[in-house]
Write a protein that holds these residues in place. Structure first.
Motif, PDB file in Angstrom:
ATOM      1  N   LYS A 194       0.908  -0.990   0.029  1.00  0.00           N
ATOM      2  CA  LYS A 194       0.206  -0.173   0.189  1.00  0.00           C
ATOM      3  C   LYS A 194       0.997   1.050  -0.071  1.00  0.00           C
ATOM      4  O   LYS A 194       1.823   1.553   1.062  1.00  0.00           O
ATOM      5  CB  LYS A 194      -0.824  -0.097   1.313  1.00  0.00           C
ATOM      6  N   VAL A 195       0.823   2.163  -1.111  1.00  0.00           N
ATOM      7  CA  VAL A 195       1.646   2.975  -1.228  1.00  0.00           C
ATOM      8  C   VAL A 195       0.958   4.301  -0.194  1.00  0.00           C
ATOM      9  O   VAL A 195      -0.092   4.723  -0.369  1.00  0.00           O
ATOM     10  CB  VAL A 195       1.918   3.514  -2.605  1.00  0.00           C
ATOM     11  N   ASP A 196       2.015   4.897   0.530  1.00  0.00           N
ATOM     12  CA  ASP A 196       1.451   5.860   1.227  1.00  0.00           C
ATOM     13  C   ASP A 196       0.919   7.051   0.744  1.00  0.00           C
ATOM     14  O   ASP A 196       1.345   7.558  -0.480  1.00  0.00           O
ATOM     15  CB  ASP A 196       2.476   6.206   2.103  1.00  0.00           C
ATOM     16  N   GLN A 197      -0.197   7.692   1.291  1.00  0.00           N
ATOM     17  CA  GLN A 197      -0.836   8.871   0.689  1.00  0.00           C
ATOM     18  C   GLN A 197       0.206  10.048   0.347  1.00  0.00           C
ATOM     19  O   GLN A 197       0.066  10.734  -0.363  1.00  0.00           O
ATOM     20  CB  GLN A 197      -1.839   9.248   1.334  1.00  0.00           C
ATOM     21  N   SER A 198       1.328  10.070   1.076  1.00  0.00           N
ATOM     22  CA  SER A 198       2.156  11.320   1.012  1.00  0.00           C
ATOM     23  C   SER A 198       2.896  11.306  -0.418  1.00  0.00           C
ATOM     24  O   SER A 198       3.303  12.048  -0.994  1.00  0.00           O
ATOM     25  CB  SER A 198       3.248  11.192   2.133  1.00  0.00           C
ATOM     26  N   LEU A 199       3.093   9.938  -0.928  1.00  0.00           N
ATOM     27  CA  LEU A 199       3.587   9.977  -2.036  1.00  0.00           C
ATOM     28  C   LEU A 199       2.432   9.987  -3.220  1.00  0.00           C
ATOM     29  O   LEU A 199       2.625  10.517  -4.404  1.00  0.00           O
ATOM     30  CB  LEU A 199       4.084   8.461  -2.333  1.00  0.00           C
ATOM     31  N   VAL A 200       1.354   9.482  -3.217  1.00  0.00           N
ATOM     32  CA  VAL A 200       0.099   9.675  -4.047  1.00  0.00           C
ATOM     33  C   VAL A 200      -0.268  11.136  -4.138  1.00  0.00           C
ATOM     34  O   VAL A 200      -0.682  11.442  -5.200  1.00  0.00           O
ATOM     35  CB  VAL A 200      -0.987   8.823  -3.533  1.00  0.00           C
TER      36      VAL A 200
ATOM     37  N   ARG B 191       9.074   5.126  -8.165  1.00  0.00           N
ATOM     38  CA  ARG B 191      10.007   4.363  -7.922  1.00  0.00           C
ATOM     39  C   ARG B 191       9.538   3.365  -6.871  1.00  0.00           C
ATOM     40  O   ARG B 191       9.689   1.950  -6.713  1.00  0.00           O
ATOM     41  CB  ARG B 191      11.095   4.934  -7.040  1.00  0.00           C
ATOM     42  N   ALA B 192       8.586   3.616  -5.859  1.00  0.00           N
ATOM     43  CA  ALA B 192       7.888   2.827  -5.096  1.00  0.00           C
ATOM     44  C   ALA B 192       6.913   1.653  -5.866  1.00  0.00           C
ATOM     45  O   ALA B 192       6.771   0.439  -5.649  1.00  0.00           O
ATOM     46  CB  ALA B 192       6.767   3.349  -4.047  1.00  0.00           C
ATOM     47  N   VAL B 193       6.156   2.180  -6.966  1.00  0.00           N
ATOM     48  CA  VAL B 193       5.441   1.294  -7.911  1.00  0.00           C
ATOM     49  C   VAL B 193       6.366   0.266  -8.664  1.00  0.00           C
ATOM     50  O   VAL B 193       6.055  -0.976  -8.518  1.00  0.00           O
ATOM     51  CB  VAL B 193       4.542   2.114  -8.568  1.00  0.00           C
TER      52      VAL B 193
END
Length: 265
Positions: free
Chosen positions: A184-190, A203-205
């Motif tokens: 689950k990619v953190d909302q701070s990145l999204v 990069r996370a994806v």
């Protein structure tokens, strides 16, 4: 009007036993397939219905629970509420995954394995319909017993997800150690679609895909954010743009109406 210090003291006084008194409830935030727009899951989110102050968000009472040693008690209630909802949707012929947060504190002993095995048996719930989102305030690699417990939970057939990747202690090392199937990619990145943080999202994806994991983008609040995570081929999304946390009855209605969002390019 109650001063903040007085409110905190009152809440700390009343939190012990809140779970036993039925004051801890679950709201559900739907997760959507970013390919089809359909509801494919829901995250169970805790709320405390305080007899005096009303609805209290977890950001206020969970840190108290950690200090008071009540995380296990509240966590057990949330696991039961999540499993019960998943069983109900399974029985309706609309099987969607229900995600429940578990903390490192809950994973320090193997008791949680017996708890979850018991719930799967009690509710005749397909294990794949229960996802455990690992959240922590301590790096999981510093709690080796937790890694073993997570691997035993995986052996039950439930899904293991790493929550808030890209923030706090949710590191690549942790993901690999836990052998999770979902990131689950953190909302701070999204929510930061440009600049350095925007690149961090890509990069996370890329990392998650390289590990063969399912990617969930959390905290989607704008059409631009939705378009970006879809362009990056995240599998699922959740956030206020798509649906706020709501009651199980509201999710029931959404499923019956085949509700979702338009997934066309």
């Amino acid at each position: 009007m109650v001063r903040s210090d007085d409110r905190r003291a009152l809440l700390e006084r009343d939190l012990p036993g809140a779970a036993r008194r039925g004051e801890i409830i679950a709201l559900f935030q739907p997760q959507f397939s970013l390919e089809t727009g359909e509801v494919v899951g829901a995250e169970a989110l805790s709320r405390w219905i305080h007899p005096r102050f009303g609805l209290i968000a977890p950001g206020e009472f969970i840190p108290m629970a950690e200090r008071l040693g009540l995380v296990g008690e509240i966590g057990d209630v949330m696991l039961r509420l999540g499993a019960h909802a998943a069983r109900d949707w399974q029985d309706q012929g609309r099987p969607i995954e229900v995600a429940v947060n578990v903390s490192i504190l809950q994973l320090r002993t193997a008791a949680i394995v017996d708890t979850i095995a018991g719930l799967l048996d009690e509710f005749s719930l397909a294990p794949r319909l229960l996802t455990l989102e690992v959240t922590e305030t301590t790096p999981v690699t510093q709690v080796p017993e937790a890694i073993g417990v997570v691997h035993r939970l995986s052996g039950l057939g439930v899904n293991i997800s790493v929550d808030d990747f890209g923030a706090a202690y949710a590191s690549r090392e942790q993901v690999i150690a836990l052998q999770a199937i979902e990131l689950k990619v953190d909302q701070s990145l999204v929510q930061e679609t440009q600049g350095a943080r925007g690149e961090d999202l890509a990069r996370a994806v890329e990392f998650g895909k390289a590990q063969g994991m399912r990617l969930v983008a959390e905290g989607i609040e704008t059409e631009a954010q939705l378009a970006r995570v879809r362009a990056l081929h995240c599998d699922r999304g959740q956030g206020y743009l798509l649906s706020r946390p709501t009651t199980k009855a509201d999710v029931d209605s959404l499923l019956v109406s085949a509700g979702g969002f338009r997934a066309e390019e």
